[in-house]
Scaffold this active site. Sequence first.
Site, short mmCIF file in Angstrom:
data_model
loop_
_atom_site.label_atom_id
_atom_site.label_comp_id
_atom_site.label_asym_id
_atom_site.label_seq_id
_atom_site.Cartn_x
_atom_site.Cartn_y
_atom_site.Cartn_z
CB CYS A 63 -0.91 0.01 1.21
SG CYS A 63 -2.30 1.15 0.98
CB CYS A 80 -1.76 4.98 3.25
SG CYS A 80 -1.71 3.39 4.10
CB CYS A 88 -4.36 3.74 -0.20
SG CYS A 88 -4.76 3.54 1.55
CE LYS A 106 -7.60 -1.54 4.17
NZ LYS A 106 -6.21 -1.16 3.92
NE ARG A 150 -6.76 4.59 8.62
CZ ARG A 150 -7.93 4.88 8.11
NH1 ARG A 150 -8.52 6.02 8.43
NH2 ARG A 150 -8.51 4.06 7.26
NE ARG A 182 -6.64 4.62 4.75
CZ ARG A 182 -5.62 5.49 4.73
NH1 ARG A 182 -5.53 6.38 3.76
NH2 ARG A 182 -4.70 5.45 5.67
CD GLU A 238 -13.75 -4.40 -4.72
OE1 GLU A 238 -12.77 -4.97 -5.25
OE2 GLU A 238 -13.91 -3.16 -4.76
CE LYS A 265 -7.06 -4.10 7.23
NZ LYS A 265 -6.01 -3.41 6.58
CB SER A 268 -5.14 -1.71 14.83
OG SER A 268 -5.98 -0.88 14.04
CE1 TYR A 312 -1.02 -5.31 14.09
CE2 TYR A 312 -3.42 -5.49 14.16
CZ TYR A 312 -2.27 -5.01 13.56
OH TYR A 312 -2.37 -4.25 12.43
#
Length: 341
Positions: free
Chosen positions: A120, A122, A130, A213, A223, A235, A251, A266, A292, A331
Site C-alpha cells: 500500500c 499510505c 493509499c 476491505k 494509523r 478512504r 470485489e 478485513k 488494530s 496482533y
Amino acid sequence: MAFPITRLRRLRQNEPIRSLVRETRLSTESLVYPLFVCPGKGVRNEVRSMPGVFNLSVDQAVQEARHAHSLGVPAVILFGLPENKDEIATGAWAETGIVQQAARALKREIPDLIVMGDVCLCEYMSHGHCGVVRTAPQSLGAAVATPPRATADYEIVNDATLELLARTSVSLARAGVDIIAPSDMMDGRVGAIRQALDRAELSHIPILSYAAKFASGFYGPFREAADSTPQFGDRRSYQMDGANLREAMREIELDIEEGADMIMVKPAMPYLDVIAAARRRFDVPLAAYQVSGEYAMIEAAARNNWIDRERVLMESLLSIRRAGASIIITYHALDAARLLA
Ligand code: PBG
C-alpha cells in the site's frame, strides 16, 4: 426426537467429550503476525493505542520474528515507517526502503519464515492516502496553504496508482518477500501486480489480495502505529462501504479473475458474515485480518479487568475460524500460539 430422549447436554458433560465433538479448532499454523518496521537500531517503541505492539527497527524485527517462529507462527506481514514521505511514495518501492531492508534481513536470518509484504502507499505518501492524489485545478493554489477538504477538491487517481503498486510489489519480491498482499483497494491492482511480477520473472510469487476491505473505524490504532492517517478527507472512495455484502462478493470475484491466489476479508469480527459468504462461494484460501481496533478493544477492556483477556482473545479468533477463514492475521498471534501450545 425431542426431550427427554434428546439431551444436548450429554455431549457437554466433561472436557474430553466436548473436545471429541468440537467442530472448529484453531491452530498456530494458520496465524500471521504483523510487524511495523522503522529506521534505526535497537528501536522498540510501543504503540500508544496498541499495548504490546511495537515499532521495531530491522534488528528488533528479526528478534521478534525469531520469537514468533520459535512459537510455531509460520508467517509475518510487514508494514513500514519510512524515513521520508513524498507524493509518489518513494519509500514503498525504493530498493533501500525500510520493508525491503527488513525482508532481506528476515530471509537471511530465518529462511523458513514466510514473509508477507503489505502493499500500500499510505504509509509512504505525505498526504497519507493509499493512492496518487490529484488536486482540482481551482483549489491548487489554495491547496498549498490549506489542504483540500471536500471530496470535490481532490481525487485519488486509480490508474496512475497501479504503476506504483506494481513497482512496489516487484521491489518487495526482489528483496525476498514471499507473498505479496495488496491492501490499497484500487480497481485492477491485482492484475497490474500479477503482470508486473510475471514480467520480472517472479511468476512464482503468490498474491494474497485484501479483496474485501471495508472503510472502517477499527483501523484507528493502526494509523497511529503506521503513521498513515490521511491528512485530508477519508478512504471511502476506495475502501468498501460497510453495508455491502453483495459488492464484497464482486470485489472478491474480480480479484480472483485478475489472478489473486488467496483472498482476505478485513476487518474480521464486524464482518464475520462476509467471511462466511466468501467461504461458501469461493474455493481459494481465505484469510481474515483481525485489525488494530479489534486488538485495542480487547486489550483496553482487559486492562480494566472487565473481561478475561486470554479467554476473549481465543474466543474472538475461534469465531473468525468458525466463520470460515483458514488464515488469520492477528496482533495476538504470539499469545494465541502460547495458549495453543
Ligand atoms: C494500509 C493498511 C491499513 C491496514 C492494513 N493495511 C490501514 C488503512 O487502510 O487505513 C489496517 C490494519 C489494522 O487496522 O490493523 N492501507
